[in-house]
Design a protein around this motif. Structure first.
Motif, PDB file in Angstrom:
ATOM      1  N   ILE A  13      17.579  33.858  10.001  1.00  0.00           N
ATOM      2  CA  ILE A  13      17.040  33.644  11.338  1.00  0.00           C
ATOM      3  C   ILE A  13      15.631  33.061  11.277  1.00  0.00           C
ATOM      4  N   VAL A  16      15.839  29.321  10.731  1.00  0.00           N
ATOM      5  CA  VAL A  16      16.138  28.645  11.989  1.00  0.00           C
ATOM      6  C   VAL A  16      14.878  28.517  12.831  1.00  0.00           C
ATOM      7  N   ALA A  17      14.106  29.617  12.923  1.00  0.00           N
ATOM      8  CA  ALA A  17      12.878  29.606  13.721  1.00  0.00           C
ATOM      9  C   ALA A  17      11.881  28.574  13.196  1.00  0.00           C
ATOM     10  N   HIS A  24      10.851  33.849  15.440  1.00  0.00           N
ATOM     11  CA  HIS A  24      12.186  34.415  15.183  1.00  0.00           C
ATOM     12  C   HIS A  24      12.649  35.275  16.353  1.00  0.00           C
ATOM     13  N   VAL A  27      14.545  32.983  18.590  1.00  0.00           N
ATOM     14  CA  VAL A  27      15.900  32.749  18.087  1.00  0.00           C
ATOM     15  C   VAL A  27      16.798  33.939  18.424  1.00  0.00           C
ATOM     16  N   VAL A  45      17.331  25.280  19.572  1.00  0.00           N
ATOM     17  CA  VAL A  45      17.659  26.322  18.592  1.00  0.00           C
ATOM     18  C   VAL A  45      19.125  26.226  18.175  1.00  0.00           C
ATOM     19  N   MET A  49      20.704  25.637  14.443  1.00  0.00           N
ATOM     20  CA  MET A  49      21.707  26.540  13.868  1.00  0.00           C
ATOM     21  C   MET A  49      22.927  25.760  13.387  1.00  0.00           C
TER      22      MET A  49
END
Length: 339
Positions: A13, A16-17, A24, A27, A45, A49
């Protein structure tokens, strides 16, 4: 912008952030569909992903919400029908975002059943599916105080609305009616084990149809579901040849009986007619192809999950479930009697 990950590590995660340029916590809010997240941020976002092929850790998310999102499955057998229902249950549960934990019963004594239920409860399951069609299992379930919703895939009519089932009696009557309509009057029934709910219902359906059609009834022969039993029962019955048709309570016993007929030099269905029950995948490839009663095990599994999710508040309200009506599939193992 790209993200180089150590070899073998899945994206997290925080990855992704970092790539999306958000925290995070943001997210996490996107994953939980929080209303405070702007559409543009959510789209960014979600795109990251997808680019990273990020798969959220459902277990961690469920824990943070105070739910396990896990369904327990108590199973006492692994034959074709239950195995097909289990596969459908797992598919439907997964589609709804649930895991499935299974407890298999090797014995169906009260202590083993209670221990299996306790094992599932210790996994924090939110509901339980029971695939254990022996009468004694239901006797134990009726005495237990199960703290979560549960559904059974057989019915004795004693657990209120908690059961789903196939209408076994109707299926057995259809099979018996088919033989009577062909002209048979001397019909034996190879029944299943006495303790099994389905076996009892199929035997009752056979006897009721014979009675209603005013056909003399010969005592059913209690079997054990196996092809070996069908074979050995066939060898004994064919010594007398006082019958022209057999209704077997499952396809495996029918297969064994067909073996005994061939060994005795009979030609099916010219000399003997046979009907099975279940319509296992191989039934269409027996020789001759087996006339049998088809149960929709997959639909039973899907309905089971729908009913359980309704009890958990994760699905639409469910009306009292109606039994699934099985279908007679006529193939090449039945014909009018030879005399």
């Amino acid at each position: 912008m790209t993200l180089d990950l150590p070899k073998g590590r899945a994206p997290s995660i925080r990855d992704v952030a970092r790539l999306a340029g958000v925290s995070h916590q943001t997210v996490s809010r996107v994953l939980n569909d929080h209303p405070s997240i702007r559409d543009s941020t959510k789209a960014k976002v979600l795109q990251v992903m997808e680019d990273l092929q990020y798969r959220p850790n459902r277990a961690a998310r469920a824990l943070s919400r105070g739910r396990s999102r896990t369904i327990g499955l108590l199973s006492a057998e692994s034959a074709y029908g239950p195995a097909s229902s289990i596969a459908a249950i797992q598919d439907a549960a997964r589609e709804a975002g649930y895991y499935v934990n299974t407890a298999n019963l090797t014995n169906v004594d009260p202590e083993s059943i209670e221990a299996a239920i306790d094992h599932l409860m210790n996994q924090s399951v939110e509901g339980i599916v029971v695939i254990a069609p022996q009468v004694r299992v239901f006797d134990v379930l009726e005495q237990l105080s199960i703290e979560v919703p549960f559904v059974t895939l057989s019915s004795r009519g004693l657990l209120n609305d908690n059961s789903l089932s196939v209408d076994q009696m109707t299926g057995a009557r259809e099979a018996t009616r088919h033989l009577i309509d062909l002209g048979h009057r001397q019909i034996y029934h190879l029944a299943g084990p006495q303790d099994w709910i389905e076996a009892e219902a199929r035997m009752r359906g056979f006897l009721d149809e014979m009675w209603d059609r005013d056909v003399p009834t010969m005592a059913p022969i209690l079997g054990d579901w196996t092809a070996d039993f069908g074979y050995h029962a066939g060898r004994e019955l064919l010594r007398m040849r006082d019958f022209t048709a057999i209704f077997a309570s499952n396809d495996q016993m029918a297969l064994g009986f067909m073996h005994a007929c061939r060994e005795a030099g009979l030609v099916l269905p010219r000399d003997m007619s046979i009907v099975g029950f279940d319509d296992i995948p191989e039934a269409a490839h027996f020789w001759p192809p087996l006339t049998t009663v088809r149960q929709d095990f997959a639909e039973l599994g899907r309905r089971c999950i729908a009913l359980l999710l309704s009890s958990l508040g994760d699905g639409p309200p469910s009306a009292r479930p109606e039994p699934i009506v099985p279908k007679l599939v006529v193939r090449g193992s039945t014909a009018p009697p030879p005399f």
